[in-house]
Design a protein around this motif. Structure first.
Motif, short mmCIF file in Angstrom:
data_model
loop_
_atom_site.label_atom_id
_atom_site.label_comp_id
_atom_site.label_asym_id
_atom_site.label_seq_id
_atom_site.Cartn_x
_atom_site.Cartn_y
_atom_site.Cartn_z
N THR A 150 -23.53 -20.68 -10.35
CA THR A 150 -24.01 -19.79 -9.28
C THR A 150 -23.63 -18.35 -9.59
N ALA A 151 -22.42 -18.13 -10.09
CA ALA A 151 -21.99 -16.78 -10.43
C ALA A 151 -22.86 -16.18 -11.54
N VAL A 152 -23.17 -16.99 -12.55
CA VAL A 152 -24.02 -16.51 -13.65
C VAL A 152 -25.41 -16.17 -13.12
N PHE A 153 -25.95 -17.04 -12.28
CA PHE A 153 -27.27 -16.78 -11.68
C PHE A 153 -27.26 -15.47 -10.90
N LEU A 154 -26.25 -15.28 -10.05
CA LEU A 154 -26.21 -14.06 -9.23
C LEU A 154 -26.01 -12.81 -10.06
N ALA A 155 -25.36 -12.94 -11.21
CA ALA A 155 -25.14 -11.79 -12.09
C ALA A 155 -26.32 -11.53 -13.02
N SER A 156 -27.30 -12.43 -13.01
CA SER A 156 -28.42 -12.30 -13.94
C SER A 156 -29.63 -11.64 -13.29
N LYS A 157 -30.59 -11.28 -14.12
CA LYS A 157 -31.84 -10.70 -13.64
C LYS A 157 -32.63 -11.71 -12.80
N ALA A 158 -32.37 -12.99 -12.98
CA ALA A 158 -33.08 -14.03 -12.23
C ALA A 158 -32.86 -13.90 -10.72
#
Length: 65
Positions: free
Chosen positions: A39-47
């Motif tokens: 979830t953290a990676v998703f929120l930090a990504s352009k996605a």
């Protein structure tokens, strides 16, 4: 969701209370801090650029019950 951390050590050590909690978690286990990583990676990504004001529960299905 319920996470296995130092803060929940006493709660997890109480077999009856821990069992009651686990019965309500569809995943059948306490969350691990690493479970937050995706979830953290998703929120930090352009996605997630167009995502605003959302609550993303990382709870093993607790709220879906």
């Amino acid at each position: 969701g319920y996470m296995a951390t130092d803060n929940t050590a006493q709660l997890r050590a109480d077999e009856e209370r821990s069992s009651d909690i686990l019965k309500r978690i569809p995943a059948g286990r306490w969350g691990e801090p690493a479970d937050l990583g995706g979830t953290a990676v998703f929120l930090a990504s352009k996605a997630s650029d167009y995502l605003n004001g959302a609550v993303i529960p990382v709870d093993g299905g607790w709220l879906a019950r």
